[in-house]
Design an enzyme around this catalytic site. Structure first.
Site, PDB file in Angstrom:
ATOM      1  CG  ASP A 278     -25.910 -21.495  10.632  1.00 53.61           C
ATOM      2  OD1 ASP A 278     -24.816 -21.454  11.193  1.00 53.61           O
ATOM      3  OD2 ASP A 278     -27.001 -21.478  11.210  1.00 53.61           O
TER       4      ASP A 278
ATOM      5  CG  ASP B 271     -30.317 -22.485  12.871  1.00 52.94           C
ATOM      6  OD1 ASP B 271     -29.425 -22.350  13.722  1.00 52.94           O
ATOM      7  OD2 ASP B 271     -30.279 -23.329  11.961  1.00 52.94           O
TER       8      ASP B 271
ATOM      9  CG  ASP C 294     -26.868 -19.052  15.871  1.00 52.22           C
ATOM     10  OD1 ASP C 294     -25.743 -19.257  16.350  1.00 52.22           O
ATOM     11  OD2 ASP C 294     -27.437 -19.813  15.085  1.00 52.22           O
TER      12      ASP C 294
END
Lengths: 284, 948
Positions: free
Chosen positions: B324, B660, B664
């Site tokens: 990310d 997070d 996901d």
């Protein structure tokens, strides 16, 4: 499909004709790796032999380096019977004939004539020490006579059946040889005493010991090893059961009594003692 | 009303209770966790464990056979079986405890303070636990609150929510009562459970609670994605296959040999079983578990919590990290990065701790710019809190913090310039303005400050401040403004323009009624102050960490929901896209040719947006991943993350994924190792992940990778050590059968060696420092670089094991000879030696022996061995500091060349330890030569055959 693929890889692994590989290696690869291991192992074996040779050089010919495990010597009986069990039938000669033969064989080196020829008479009740003077070995070492006649009624000279036929069998007891062992101090010779195990104690009857009191005379000690003392005659004690209860198993234990042999622990079944079972049948 | 509720008064308490009874509390049920006993059972059913169970069963059978035959010499078999089972159970408990502990750490993240919600019931506002909310409840939310359930908005004022945990969109979404779309995820009038309200206020009715909320449904979907087997589990299975194969092969061979020599069938069968059991590396299981948990512990100290022990190693074999951006690579806070005033671009300090250089603040223009930035700003420091907590949208927060640092107490500063009116930002105006009284009470002018999209601001300006002087805004200035705006924009930064004007005192006297809707005041002909650009800057440690990954052969792929330009700028900043790397588009611009004509293989870097990704087939994606080493995926949805992960896995990579959001979690599960963020992560993500980064920091992943690789290396060493030991434990048995020497090494003694003494050196290898180049090597190829390969087995078994066996034999025969049994006498002695009724066995000197002596010796001796181990264990430890060697066990095996555990006698032991010294030296020398060859001639025959 996946299974087919797997099969062919297995086949390929054993012999892959495309790369000419056997078990994943080509001929020259196998050759190289085998050569490597051949050299490797030859070298190792050589090293092993060398270390063995060096080790043997360090050993004394006459006395082992360590004797710590032999503090309390074991004892043994003759005849040994089958698994320390002597059982026979007085009426059936075949059942005890083998015991007679064992004893005859065992005692033949103790014949008086042989003893007189090879060994000498020693002064009784004292150790027969033959010390080396420094590096000069006092070899071969002499041995004391132990005459078969010392065993008297159990010598098999008068009664060729050693009392087996009469139901009064003789058992011969010996103390394991240990190099340099001096049993009994202050002139007190070690002796053998036999008794029945608890529940059989009233069945054992009267027992006679030969030589008298079942002693191992001090003059037979110390032992110098089979190389230095070729003709060593191991002292023996014979016991004769005079009126043992017949037709019953009787467990007997003989132990050595000496003022300088530590008694073995309870766990050690054979330290300084020997146990055996005796059964004399009279009925056909 | 559908929910039998009133728009003003809400539900009645009784009705609410009734519904609560019906629907249950408003909370996400934790995903059905594996029951504890299943977790424990799993600990007992791994590959190695199964091997040991089988061995234990075999022991029982052997015991049974001997028992029924009545030839029971000792209870060795029984003890062995019991010990094996104990080992499995104890290590199982240990592993279970480890996992239990980390589960606890994770559980502690969950908010302990129950969430509160402001609910209107019976016409009264009450603060209640969000858990007690029911469908139909009327709730109020305001900036900073977490939305307590799925809510249909019926009234909203400037309400914006952050949906990122649900959809991955990082832009705040505004919420209004209008229904704008049929899809609940798109429409503007529904706010979702667990999202955060950033600003504004809203009132709404609860339409879904608990697991029936959108997020609850997604969370339950995630648990459907299957879990992959960890690489280490695969390795261990492979290892067990090898061991089992070898054990059966050897066992069978000796079974045949024994039959051939003339043993009875049952006796040969017992030999067979004994060999199979002797092959089982009893100590290894403990070693593996201890190694893994030690590392897990070490990682926990570095802010990585490992949920699944085996994941530690997985991290080490990772070859692709899909990371990310926000929060992981970056600091997750907008920060002022650049300013443009006086026609110069100034760089601001973006470090986390304000340790960087600041720019020249002496200019008059800067003062004006800072004033505009500070005043035209709705963000505030939360009262009665540490001054660091700010309420407001991200860029206003950034500006507030920035001015706070530059000017000083902003709250007080704003007091001095009293705000008269303000017009909030909206998407049609694209600016925000406010009017303030001046600080100087004598000066009765009003000050109008404005900020907004730079081009819109410029439109409204007629002058520009240069060095404190107002200059007419001519073409030249406009051009330099354009250049600066483009420059900052290309850095991926969010640029805002600032301007101000002193309102005419006569036209707007004190008390003038400013109307924010009518805008009855001057909003053009303003004075342009400057540009300020903001970015979420990378964490300080990240560029280094990315560099480390690169040298370690790990690709870092950025997958973000952000704008491609921002994503690219950050990627370039942290080194995911290296200097000099170009995308296809870059090459096209440089060569001035159409994009289609560029050879795609020339471009190292590639930025793919979610839109492009949607149109790509999986083959095209694979191709793109293969041809461009530096990849950035921008504007991706969490679902696309899953596609990217799958594509990487198709290419044979072991993929680590960070995430997070709730969305996901499928990707986290699908990945070989899912890494959830401890701070920003949702519970669903944490549940799906194998590992949790407590500090959300990418650099921690790299530490994890290092540890994972280290553990693989160390396990390899440990296994080499354990396997090596196997041979000298087995060969005595083999010569016992074949040449009938008295048994040199009993089962119990072997167990003692394995479990009591050798565990320590094995485990000490887990403490081994990393070899210096561990992070310079490519990640291992899971198909080729096995934990146990042929050369490792050959090295352990046929080389070192052989040397040790000979060392052992030497020692054995030395001990025997010194006690009075010459080597040649030993050969064939077995049957006499074991005959309990032969109590006058003659040795080479003519002495007579009774036999039980030997058993006592073995037990006595093992105790001695333990102390001896210690000293040399240290020696082995010092040796291990030598990082140069490929493995550091050269000396250790000598130590364990099980010297006196042969027939051993009390007095001799001191000396017998020294007997195998020549072999110890041999092992040392041999191994050094081996390693020298491996280092000097990489790729040679020597390297191929002898390096494991």
């Amino acid at each position: 499909m996946a299974k087919d693929a797997e099969k062919s890889t297995w086949k390929d692994f054993i012999w892959n004709s495309r790369t000419r590989e056997f078990c994943g290696r080509t001929g020259s690869s196998w050759g190289l790796i085998l050569l490597f291991y051949l050299v490797f192992y030859i070298f190792l074996a050589g090293m092993f032999c060398l270390t063995m040779y060096v080790m043997l050089q360090t050993l004394d010919d006459h006395k082992p380096t360590w004797q710590d495990r032999l503090g309390t010597p074991g004892m043994m009986i003759r005849p040994r019977g089958k698994a320390m069990e002597i059982a026979y039938n007085t009426t059936n000669t075949e059942t005890w004939d083998m015991y007679i033969k064992t004893l005859d064989n065992f005692l033949s080196p103790y014949n008086n004539s042989l003893q007189a020829e090879k060994n000498e008479e020693c002064i009784p009740d004292q150790y027969f020490v033959q010390a080396d003077s420094g590096d000069v070995k006092n070899n071969p070492k002499r041995s004391c006579q132990f005459n078969r006649t010392f065993l008297e009624k159990c010598s098999g000279l008068d009664d060729h059946t050693y009392g087996y036929q009469a139901g009064k069998p003789c058992i011969i007891i010996k103390l394991n040889r240990v190099i340099g062992m001096l049993p009994g101090k202050d002139g007190q010779a070690p002796f053998v005493t036999c008794g029945a195990k608890k529940e059989d104690s009233d069945k054992i009857g009267e027992v006679e010991y030969y030589p008298e009191n079942g002693t191992f005379n001090l003059m037979y000690y110390p032992y110098y090893g089979k190389k230095a003392q070729v003709n060593y005659s191991q002292p023996l004690v014979a016991i004769k059961f005079l009126n043992i209860t017949l037709n019953e198993d009787i467990n007997i234990e003989c132990r050595i009594i000496s003022n300088n042999i530590p008694p073995g622990t309870v766990r050690d079944k054979f330290a300084g003692k020997v146990s055996f079972k005796l059964r004399i049948n009279t009925k056909g | 009303m559908r929910y039998t509720t009133s728009v003003t008064k809400g539900l009645t308490s009784s009705k609410a209770e009734e519904v609560l009874e019906r629907d249950g509390p408003n909370e996400l049920l934790p995903p059905k966790g594996t029951p504890e006993y299943v977790k424990f059972a799993r600990q007992l059913a791994g590959g190695l464990q199964c091997l040991m169970w089988v061995a234990a069963v075999i022991c029982f059978i052997a015991f049974g056979i001997e028992f029924s035959r009545g030839t029971l010499g000792c209870f060795d078999d029984l003890y062995l079986a019991i010990t094996l089972i104990t080992v499995v159970v104890v290590t199982g408990c240990f592993g279970y405890y480890q996992e239990f502990k980390s589960t606890n750490i994770i559980a502690s993240f969950k908010n302990l303070v129950p969430q509160q919600a402001l609910v209107i019931r019976d016409g009264q506002k009450n603060q209640i636990n969000a858990m007690d909310l029911v469908v139909g409840d009327l709730v109020e939310i305001k900036g900073g609150d977490r939305v307590p359930a799925d809510i249909r908005i019926i009234f909203a004022q400037g309400c914006k929510v952050d949906n990122s945990s649900l959809t991955g969109e990082s832009e705040p979404q505004s919420k209004t009562p209008e229904c704008t779309h049929e899809n609940p995820l798109e429409t503007k009038n529904i706010a979702f459970f667990s999202t955060t309200c950033l600003e504004g206020v809203a009132t709404g009715t609860v339409i879904n609670t608990g697991d029936r909320t959108i997020i609850g449904r997604i969370a339950s979907l995630a648990s459907g994605v299957g879990n992959e087997k960890t690489p280490i589990a695969i390795e261990i299975e492979h290892f067990v296959d090898i061991i089992a194969g070898l054990a059966i092969f050897f066992g069978f061979t000796f079974f045949v040999v024994a039959m051939f020599i003339g043993y009875a069938f049952l006796e040969a069968m017992i030999f067979f079983m004994a060999i199979v059991v002797a092959y089982v590396p009893e100590g290894l299981l403990a070693t593996v578990t201890v190694c893994l948990s030690l590392t897990a512990k070490r990682l926990a100290r570095k802010n990585c919590v490992v949920k699944n022990l085996e994941a530690v190693e997985t991290l080490g074999s990772t070859s692709v990290i899909c990371s990310d951006k926000t929060g992981t690579l970056t600091q997750n806070r907008m920060t002022v990065a650049h300013l443009w005033f006086d026609n110069v671009i100034h760089a601001a300090d973006t470090t986390e701790d304000q340790s960087g250089q600041s720019f020249d603040q002496s200019s008059e223009t800067w003062r004006s710019l800072a004033r505009v930035a500070g005043l035209c700003n709705r963000a505030i420091f939360k009262p009665n809190q540490e001054s660091l907590i700010v309420v407001g949208d991200a860029s206003e927060t950034a500006l507030l913090k920035f001015t706070e640092l530059a000017i000083g107490n902003m709250m007080e500063y704003r007091e001095r310039f009293k705000k008269v009116v303000e017009v909030p930002f909206n998407s049609t105006n694209k600016f925000q303005l406010s009017v303030h009284e001046l600080e100087d009470p004598m000066d009765l002018r009003y000050l109008l400050v404005m900020k907004g999209a730079p081009e819109r601001i410029l439109e409204r300006c007629s002058t520009i401040l240069i060095k404190g002087q107002e200059m007419p805004l001519d073409e030249q200035w406009r051009e330099s403004f354009q250049t600066a705006y483009m420059d900052l924009g290309s850095l991926g930064e969010r640029v805002l323009g600032f301007c101000h004007i002193y309102l005419n005192e006569n036209e707007f006297p004190r008390g003038y009624k400013f109307d924010s809707d009518e805008m009855n005041f001057t909003t053009s002909g303003l004075c342009f102050a400057g540009l300020i650009s903001m970015i979420d800057p990378p964490r300080a440690t990240v560029p280094d960490a990315v560099m480390k990954c690169r040298t370690a052969g790990i690709r870092v792929v950025m997958v973000t929901g952000d704008h491609p330009i921002t994503a690219r700028a950050i990627a370039a900043n942290v080194g995911i896209i290296t200097e000099g790397s170009e995308t296809v588009e870059d090459i096209a611009t440089r060569k001035r040719i159409p994009v289609e004509q560029v050879n795609r293989r020339d471009a190292r870097a590639c930025v793919i947006s979610g839109g492009q990704l949607k149109d790509m087939s999986s083959e095209e994606l694979d191709e793109a991943l293969r041809s461009h080493p530096e990849m950035v995926f921008a504007r991706t949805s969490p679902q696309q993350k899953l596609i990217i992960v799958e594509s990487c896995q198709r290419l044979g990579s072991i993929v680590a994924v960070t995430g997070d959001g709730v969305n996901d979690s499928p990707a986290l599960k699908k990945a070989d190792i899912g890494i959830a963020m401890g701070i920003a992560g949702s519970d669903a993500a944490k549940n799906a992940a194998d590992m949790i980064l407590l500090d959300d920091n990418f650099a921690s992943i790299v530490t994890g990778v290092e540890q994972g690789r280290l553990i693989f290396d160390n396990l390899k060493k440990s296994i080499a050590y354990t396997l090596t030991k196997n041979i000298p434990e087995l060969t005595p048995y083999l010569i016992y059968i074949t040449v009938s020497v008295p048994l040199p090494l009993g089962c119990i003694t072997i167990l003692m060696i394995e479990l009591a003494t050798d565990i320590f050196p094995s485990v000490s290898l887990a403490y081994e420092k990393a070899e210096s180049d561990i992070m310079h090597l490519k990640p291992r190829n899971p198909r080729k670089d096995r934990l146990v390969n042929e050369s490792l087995a050959a090295y352990s078994y046929f080389q070192i094991g052989a040397i040790q066996s000979f060392a052992g034999f030497t020692d054995y025969f030395t001990a025997m000879a010194q006690e009075g049994w010459y080597p040649l006498l030993c050969v064939g002695l077995r049957s006499h030696w074991e005959d309990v009724h032969l109590q006058d066995l003659q040795d080479s000197y003519g002495q007579e022996w009774w036999v039980s002596v030997i058993e006592i010796c073995q037990i006595a001796d093992v105790l001695i061995r333990k102390t001896r181990r210690l000293s040399i264990f240290q020696q082995g430890f010092f040796r291990s500091v030598d990082v140069d060697s490929m493995e550091q066990m050269s000396l250790t095996p000598y130590i364990q060349s099980y010297t006196p555990c042969y027939v051993s006698f009390m007095k001799g032991w001191g000396q017998w330890w020294f007997v195998p010294i020549p072999y110890g030296i041999l092992i040392f020398v041999y191994d050094e030569i081996r390693k020298l060859g491996v280092r000097r001639h990489p790729g040679s025959w020597w390297d191929q055959e002898l390096y494991y």
